[in-house]
Scaffold this active site. Sequence first.
Site, short mmCIF file in Angstrom:
data_model
loop_
_atom_site.label_atom_id
_atom_site.label_comp_id
_atom_site.label_asym_id
_atom_site.label_seq_id
_atom_site.Cartn_x
_atom_site.Cartn_y
_atom_site.Cartn_z
N ASP A 151 -7.02 -23.25 -7.27
CA ASP A 151 -6.99 -24.53 -7.98
C ASP A 151 -6.39 -24.40 -9.37
O ASP A 151 -6.29 -25.40 -10.09
CB ASP A 151 -8.38 -25.16 -8.05
CG ASP A 151 -9.45 -24.19 -8.54
OD1 ASP A 151 -9.16 -23.00 -8.66
OD2 ASP A 151 -10.58 -24.64 -8.79
N GLY A 187 -17.00 -19.77 -12.97
CA GLY A 187 -17.51 -20.90 -13.73
C GLY A 187 -18.04 -20.45 -15.08
O GLY A 187 -17.82 -19.31 -15.50
N HIS A 215 -6.52 -17.95 -9.13
CA HIS A 215 -7.31 -19.07 -8.59
C HIS A 215 -6.42 -20.09 -7.90
O HIS A 215 -5.42 -20.55 -8.47
CB HIS A 215 -8.07 -19.76 -9.72
CG HIS A 215 -9.19 -18.94 -10.29
ND1 HIS A 215 -10.49 -19.09 -9.87
CD2 HIS A 215 -9.20 -17.97 -11.23
CE1 HIS A 215 -11.27 -18.25 -10.56
NE2 HIS A 215 -10.51 -17.54 -11.38
N GLU A 260 -15.98 -12.14 -19.88
CA GLU A 260 -14.95 -13.07 -20.35
C GLU A 260 -15.54 -13.96 -21.44
O GLU A 260 -15.13 -13.90 -22.58
CB GLU A 260 -14.43 -13.91 -19.18
CG GLU A 260 -13.34 -14.90 -19.59
CD GLU A 260 -12.94 -15.82 -18.44
OE1 GLU A 260 -11.85 -16.42 -18.53
OE2 GLU A 260 -13.71 -15.97 -17.47
N ASP A 264 -4.74 -15.11 -13.54
CA ASP A 264 -5.91 -16.00 -13.59
C ASP A 264 -5.54 -17.38 -13.07
O ASP A 264 -5.89 -17.74 -11.95
CB ASP A 264 -6.50 -16.07 -14.99
CG ASP A 264 -7.92 -16.62 -15.02
OD1 ASP A 264 -8.57 -16.65 -13.95
OD2 ASP A 264 -8.40 -17.01 -16.10
N HIS A 292 -6.47 -11.41 -9.11
CA HIS A 292 -7.27 -12.46 -9.76
C HIS A 292 -6.38 -13.67 -10.00
O HIS A 292 -5.73 -13.80 -11.03
CB HIS A 292 -7.85 -11.94 -11.07
CG HIS A 292 -8.93 -12.81 -11.63
ND1 HIS A 292 -10.22 -12.36 -11.86
CD2 HIS A 292 -8.94 -14.11 -12.00
CE1 HIS A 292 -10.95 -13.35 -12.35
NE2 HIS A 292 -10.18 -14.43 -12.44
#
Length: 373
Positions: free
Chosen positions: A30, A187, A28, A217, A314, A26
Amino acid sequence: MSAPDQEYRLPNGGPSIAALPKVSLHDHLDGGLRPSTIIELAEEAGVTLPVTDAQGLEEWFVSQANSGSLVEYLKTFDVTIAVMQTAPALRRVAHEFVLDLAADGVIHGEVRWAPEQHLQQGLTLDETVEAVQGGIDDAIADLAERGHEITVGQLVTAMRHADRSLEIAELALRHRENGVIGFDIAGAELGFPASNHKPAFDLLAREFFPVTVHAGEADGLDSIKSALFDGRTLRLGHGVRLAEDVAVIDRDGDHTTVGLGPIAAWVRDREIALELSPSSNLQTGAIAQWGTELYDHPFDLLYQLGFQVTVNTDNRLMSATSLSRELALLAQAFDYDLSDLETFQLNAAAASFLPLEDREDLADRIIAGFEKA
């Protein structure tokens, strides 16, 4: 491949955690840019930054992310996404992302990102995926020359508040032979359940394509239930609020008896992996009902109860972290030893979206690496 900025170790010493073989599930794209790269890309793209020196920019991201709210946390991505709107920029970011994974000892990484957020300067969805894969391939080749073997797969993500999930699912399927190994939705979670994207999940199920879903989350058990039922998810992105379905039945001295609700029991008994991200969970307030410090995180509760826990970053930029740092923080908070860290990596290897034979090979590499430590 550069060395990590800091050598993290277990509280009682031992080997460098960065030197241990690890799996990142996990992470990201970006959320993992180098601050110096953001500055260079922003200058090329004419993007105004809040801070223009690398150290200050890194501190700005962490400060803004420490909001206690997922919605506020996500606003920091406006900056990184703004500089990721061309094929060369995407390729460079992906390249550096994989190099940084390798510097942290990662031998398999699954990189998630949302192509629909990178179309502002005329790229097509397919062109964005191809650019990111080009950067991944470049990095894998560079690392192979340096003696570091790493596998990396893309997790193509749809934004859960938008209406393009079916289109993104079709995109993922078009590129399943070109580096895309799974699908995700991400998102703002609250108010945007997985059920909103049922056509996309139905298509992916018919095509036997792996799915992970952000759930548990910023929302609770209903969101997790929708991810399991509507999304047919094989993993839960974070999933930390699954602990809401764990109840204390009895306390007798040092012995505590707990009971699992139906959702928690299903997740544990089916070994559906939890993609837990401790530092991020603190920043977004995901564990607020249990406390505000890492030792309040239900990570250890879930681990002791036999859940398939995995450790993740994350967003390395927003949390100023690495996988080695997350493992060191957990070891300090819960007195974990090397065997615990190995278990977390084996859990992640088993939960990866690689074919069975590759997962078994990954597990063998992890065991061999920990035995040498």
